[in-house]
Design a protein around this motif. Structure first.
Motif, short mmCIF file in Angstrom:
data_model
loop_
_atom_site.label_atom_id
_atom_site.label_comp_id
_atom_site.label_asym_id
_atom_site.label_seq_id
_atom_site.Cartn_x
_atom_site.Cartn_y
_atom_site.Cartn_z
N GLY A 141 20.27 95.91 7.48
CA GLY A 141 21.57 95.94 8.87
C GLY A 141 22.45 96.67 7.86
O GLY A 141 23.57 97.25 8.76
N GLY A 142 22.59 97.61 7.10
CA GLY A 142 23.49 99.07 7.11
C GLY A 142 23.33 100.08 7.59
O GLY A 142 22.24 100.33 7.74
N SER A 143 24.76 100.85 7.60
CA SER A 143 24.91 101.37 8.09
C SER A 143 24.16 103.17 8.12
O SER A 143 24.03 104.26 8.90
CB SER A 143 26.76 101.52 8.50
N ARG A 144 23.91 103.19 6.69
CA ARG A 144 23.14 103.75 6.15
C ARG A 144 22.34 103.98 4.67
O ARG A 144 23.24 102.28 4.34
CB ARG A 144 23.88 105.31 5.39
N PRO A 145 21.55 104.02 3.87
CA PRO A 145 20.76 103.40 2.98
C PRO A 145 21.94 102.40 1.86
O PRO A 145 22.75 103.81 1.11
CB PRO A 145 20.04 103.73 2.31
N GLY A 146 21.93 101.80 1.37
CA GLY A 146 22.63 101.35 0.60
C GLY A 146 24.26 100.71 0.89
O GLY A 146 24.84 100.36 -0.12
N PHE A 147 24.47 101.09 1.96
CA PHE A 147 25.73 100.79 2.59
C PHE A 147 25.47 99.13 3.75
O PHE A 147 25.00 99.59 4.93
CB PHE A 147 26.21 101.71 3.28
N ILE A 148 26.24 98.86 4.26
CA ILE A 148 27.35 97.83 5.09
C ILE A 148 28.67 97.74 5.26
O ILE A 148 29.17 98.10 4.29
CB ILE A 148 26.55 96.52 4.25
N LYS A 149 28.65 97.64 6.70
CA LYS A 149 30.18 97.53 7.38
C LYS A 149 30.22 95.59 7.32
O LYS A 149 29.29 95.69 8.32
CB LYS A 149 30.70 97.67 8.77
N ILE A 150 31.47 95.91 6.15
CA ILE A 150 31.58 93.83 7.31
C ILE A 150 32.71 93.60 7.18
O ILE A 150 33.81 94.02 7.00
CB ILE A 150 32.13 93.49 5.32
N LYS A 151 32.61 92.92 7.76
CA LYS A 151 34.25 92.68 9.02
C LYS A 151 35.49 92.15 7.60
O LYS A 151 35.12 91.25 6.66
CB LYS A 151 34.15 91.55 10.14
N TYR A 152 36.85 92.72 8.11
CA TYR A 152 37.37 92.24 7.24
C TYR A 152 37.98 90.61 7.64
O TYR A 152 38.04 90.04 8.46
CB TYR A 152 39.15 92.44 7.89
N GLY A 153 38.31 89.98 6.30
CA GLY A 153 38.10 88.31 6.42
C GLY A 153 37.47 87.78 5.92
O GLY A 153 37.31 86.55 6.84
N THR A 154 36.51 88.29 5.97
CA THR A 154 35.14 87.13 6.08
C THR A 154 34.25 87.33 4.78
O THR A 154 34.45 88.41 4.10
CB THR A 154 34.06 87.72 7.12
N SER A 155 33.10 86.59 4.26
CA SER A 155 32.48 86.08 3.11
C SER A 155 32.96 86.67 2.02
O SER A 155 32.79 86.78 0.46
CB SER A 155 31.77 88.08 3.31
N ASP A 156 34.52 86.17 1.89
CA ASP A 156 35.49 86.09 0.83
C ASP A 156 35.65 87.45 0.05
O ASP A 156 35.83 87.67 -1.19
CB ASP A 156 35.71 85.44 -0.52
N LEU A 157 35.17 88.93 1.12
CA LEU A 157 36.06 90.10 0.73
C LEU A 157 36.83 90.22 0.12
O LEU A 157 37.50 90.22 1.66
CB LEU A 157 34.19 90.98 1.23
N MET A 158 36.94 91.23 -0.69
CA MET A 158 38.58 91.56 -0.38
C MET A 158 39.34 90.57 -0.77
O MET A 158 40.43 90.85 0.30
CB MET A 158 38.91 93.03 0.74
N THR A 159 39.01 89.68 -1.83
CA THR A 159 40.71 88.72 -1.17
C THR A 159 41.61 88.83 -2.64
O THR A 159 41.00 89.24 -3.62
CB THR A 159 39.77 87.14 -2.00
N PRO A 160 42.92 88.54 -2.74
CA PRO A 160 43.43 89.23 -3.71
C PRO A 160 43.15 88.37 -4.74
O PRO A 160 43.07 87.46 -5.11
CB PRO A 160 45.06 89.01 -3.01
N GLY A 161 43.26 88.69 -5.97
CA GLY A 161 43.10 88.58 -7.24
C GLY A 161 41.24 88.52 -7.80
O GLY A 161 41.47 88.09 -8.84
N TYR A 162 41.03 89.14 -6.67
CA TYR A 162 39.31 89.06 -6.89
C TYR A 162 38.88 90.87 -6.33
O TYR A 162 37.25 90.35 -5.97
CB TYR A 162 38.54 87.83 -5.95
#
Length: 242
Positions: A141-162
């Motif tokens: 599902g990556g936009s190019r090999p090895g990369f993917i776009k993940i929606k803001y506020g999901t999957s606990d990605l980019m959580t302050p402190g983590y």
């Protein structure tokens, strides 16, 4: 455990960054990602060692705000972040190419497959996604090999402190001057010029080599251009005003 490489019985991202800081990093070919179906590694992996690279200093620090994380991405090229992997994003999962991934609301948060660590290398505020570089090679599902776009506020990605700023000083980190062959005067402003970014250029690298006093000043001169994702910078025009 010689037969497993999961976060549940492995280590934390912070502990892993400490290992890198202490100079214990292995090159990927010494400990490659194996088949996702087996989660196994070579029996002799721990005996494989790579030659030590040139001297330098790696450091990391926790980031407590998304604004600080975005600046760190521009300055250093990437931010490390933890995230939760759901069934549709597991190595064996499939999703449409170039889609912006977001776990279905019907999946309870406690049903995540595993915790994971990735590099966040860019973002898009209009479409509200993070550009993520993964360690599984060609991520489905990556936009190019090895990369993917993940929606803001999901999957606990980019959580302050983590999320963590990564920086390197020493050999390889000293910027050179911009090649004058790719600089053209700005006919509308004698204080400015246009630089045509070359393969391998990042916005932070161009800033350091440009002589512009602050990164914010360079970003202000390019506020209408999408220059955050360093992997797509080549060929773009960067406005440099001193």
């Amino acid at each position: 455990d010689s037969n497993a490489r999961l976060c549940s019985n492995g280590t934390t991202l912070q502990d892993a960054l400490d290992q890198v800081k202490q100079g214990r990093l292995l090159y990927e070919e010494c400990l490659p990602w194996s088949s996702p179906s087996g989660f196994s590694r070579p029996a002799n992996a721990c005996q494989q060692r790579c030659a030590t690279g040139p001297g330098g200093s790696f450091s990391w620090s926790k980031l407590q705000s998304v604004a600080d994380a975005k600046e760190a991405i521009v300055r250093h090229g990437a931010v490390a972040s933890t995230m939760l992997v759901y069934p549709g994003l597991a190595p064996t999962g499939r999703c449409k190419p170039a889609q912006i991934y977001s776990p279905p609301n019907s999946i309870p948060v406690e049903l995540f497959v595993e915790a994971h660590a990735v590099l966040v290398v860019g973002w898009n505020d209009e479409e509200e996604w993070w550009l993520v570089q993964n360690s599984w090679g060609s991520w489905p599902g990556g936009s190019r090999p090895g990369f993917i776009k993940i929606k803001y506020g999901t999957s606990d990605l980019m959580t302050p402190g983590y999320m963590y700023m990564l920086s390197w000083s020493g050999p390889g980190a000293i910027p050179s001057k911009l090649n004058p062959a790719y600089l053209q005067p700005d006919p509308l402003n004698k204080r400015c010029s246009w630089y045509t970014a070359q393969p391998g250029d990042t916005l932070a690298g161009v800033w350091r080599a440009s002589g512009v006093e602050t990164l914010q000043q360079l970003m202000a001169a390019n506020k209408n251009a999408a220059l955050v994702d360093g992997s797509k910078l080549a060929g773009k025009q960067v406005h440099i005003c001193k």
